[in-house]
Design a protein around this motif. Sequence first.
Motif, PDB file in Angstrom:
ATOM      1  N   SER A 138     -27.292  45.706  11.747  1.00 53.54           N
ATOM      2  CA  SER A 138     -27.360  46.551  12.943  1.00 53.54           C
ATOM      3  C   SER A 138     -28.043  45.790  14.071  1.00 53.54           C
ATOM      4  N   THR A 139     -27.526  45.950  15.276  1.00 53.85           N
ATOM      5  CA  THR A 139     -28.140  45.309  16.444  1.00 53.85           C
ATOM      6  C   THR A 139     -29.305  46.123  16.990  1.00 53.85           C
ATOM      7  N   ASN A 140     -29.320  47.428  16.690  1.00 53.67           N
ATOM      8  CA  ASN A 140     -30.365  48.314  17.213  1.00 53.67           C
ATOM      9  C   ASN A 140     -31.494  48.556  16.220  1.00 53.67           C
ATOM     10  N   THR A 154     -21.358  49.878  11.423  1.00 53.42           N
ATOM     11  CA  THR A 154     -21.643  48.616  10.724  1.00 53.42           C
ATOM     12  C   THR A 154     -21.074  48.616   9.312  1.00 53.42           C
TER      13      THR A 154
END
Length: 512
Positions: A138-140, A104
């Motif tokens: 961040s996607t997580n 990222t």
Amino acid sequence: MSSFGASASAIVVLCFCLLHSTQASLHDYSAEKFANKGNVFVVHGGSEGIYSSNPNLNQSSTASSDGHSFIRFEKIIFRRPEEFSKFSSGSIHAVVFEVDDRETIGGSAYGGQRAVCCTADLAKLGVCTQGEIIHRPSTNNPGWPKVFGASFGIDELEVKLQPRTIHITKTGMYNVYFMHCDHNLKEVVVEGKTIWKNPTGYLPGRMAPLMNFYGYMSLMFVLLGIFWFSQYVRFWREVLAFQNCITLVITLGMFEMALWYFDYAEFNETGVRPTGITVWAVTFGAVKRTVARLIILMVSMGYGVVRPTLGGLTSKVLLLGGTFFLASEVLELVENVGTVSDFSGKARLFFVLPVAILDAFFILWIFNSLSATLNKLQARRLFAKLDIYRRFTNALAVAVIVSVGWVCYELYFKSTDVYNERWQNAWIIPAFWQVLSFSLLCVICALWAPSQNSMRYAYSDDSEEFDKDITLTLIKPSPLPTKDVRISSEVRSTPGGDGTSNGGDVEEDKTE
């Protein structure tokens, strides 16, 4: 002796320097300069494994183990020289991210080279502002990475980063970097500190399990010591010289394990590693490893079993032991008394390589000596000693095979874990070597424990004629021994003898 003295002086200087270095979960920055990496200027603020917060762990515990995990920025100041203060600047950022979110940070246009600072091409695509740090959510891990900063105004020589605490809610390997994209700020330095904390204290995550490990190892050494010392007291009249050396190794091991435990406990409580305890633990460990290797080498040579002394080999054995101690002490001091963050592979290799070479030399000399000793015992038909030496050889062979296998695994582990993502299992690597050396020590204690039969394994000049035969064959016959031999034969002949009795011939044959 002059080279040995120079090496000893080097260790003293190294210890003095390390005593003044900072090592802790409190990462201090003292006028750290930004380094140019690609199109960004960076200072690495630290990397540590942190477990997620657990507020319900123990609310009544002390501040160092209250169940909360965090990274705290305190008194972070950016300074620049006066001659570079006539203009305002872009932002200097503090970037905090978990290793899984490393992608990222930064980006590339049209599949080109990856950049951390926004380039003109990326700005045209509308994904960032030229001259700023590129970062995406961040996607997580919602809310990450954490990016915040400060900028210089005109004529400002320093700017402070607002103190803040970042709470950790996800277990991972966290990284802190200070970054900027302004070439006019290349002379800027950063000062201050960051505090990194785990739920149970200030120990870095990869080191936290070692505190309990050394506690258990201390208990194991105590149990081994109780067994050994009880045998020692019962049969003290039968104790051999190398059994005293084994006693020394067990005693050193007790002190080493206890010191490591207190070292980690103090580190966990305060966040600052107790340098004095660490140096003592390292020194006791280096002495123990050196003495253990020398014992194995001397026993392999048959010292006290098939030969009363090492003879001319004593100085070589001591020289090898002294060199190994110095190399091991320096390696352990640099690894344990330095900063928490791991140092680069090349720097570590510089200290590891001498120890590895000396260890290999020990192994070759030990097995070469064992082969010669086993041949002697076989030829002398000393089966009791031969049996114990065969068991000893088998134990050493197993230890070496296991060590080689573990070294291969360690190399694989480190080569495939570039970003320290498996930090939770990293403690197993140093722990394994402690367990292996302790296991080998237990085998040696079992084979050579003091007992009422200890003396049957000791060297005996009267019962071992083989040594005498070897010694006599190495002596050149004198050109004029005839008269002495004849006189000796006559003295040992029967009273009415004429010098031709069989007894005289037998005695003469024994001396040849």
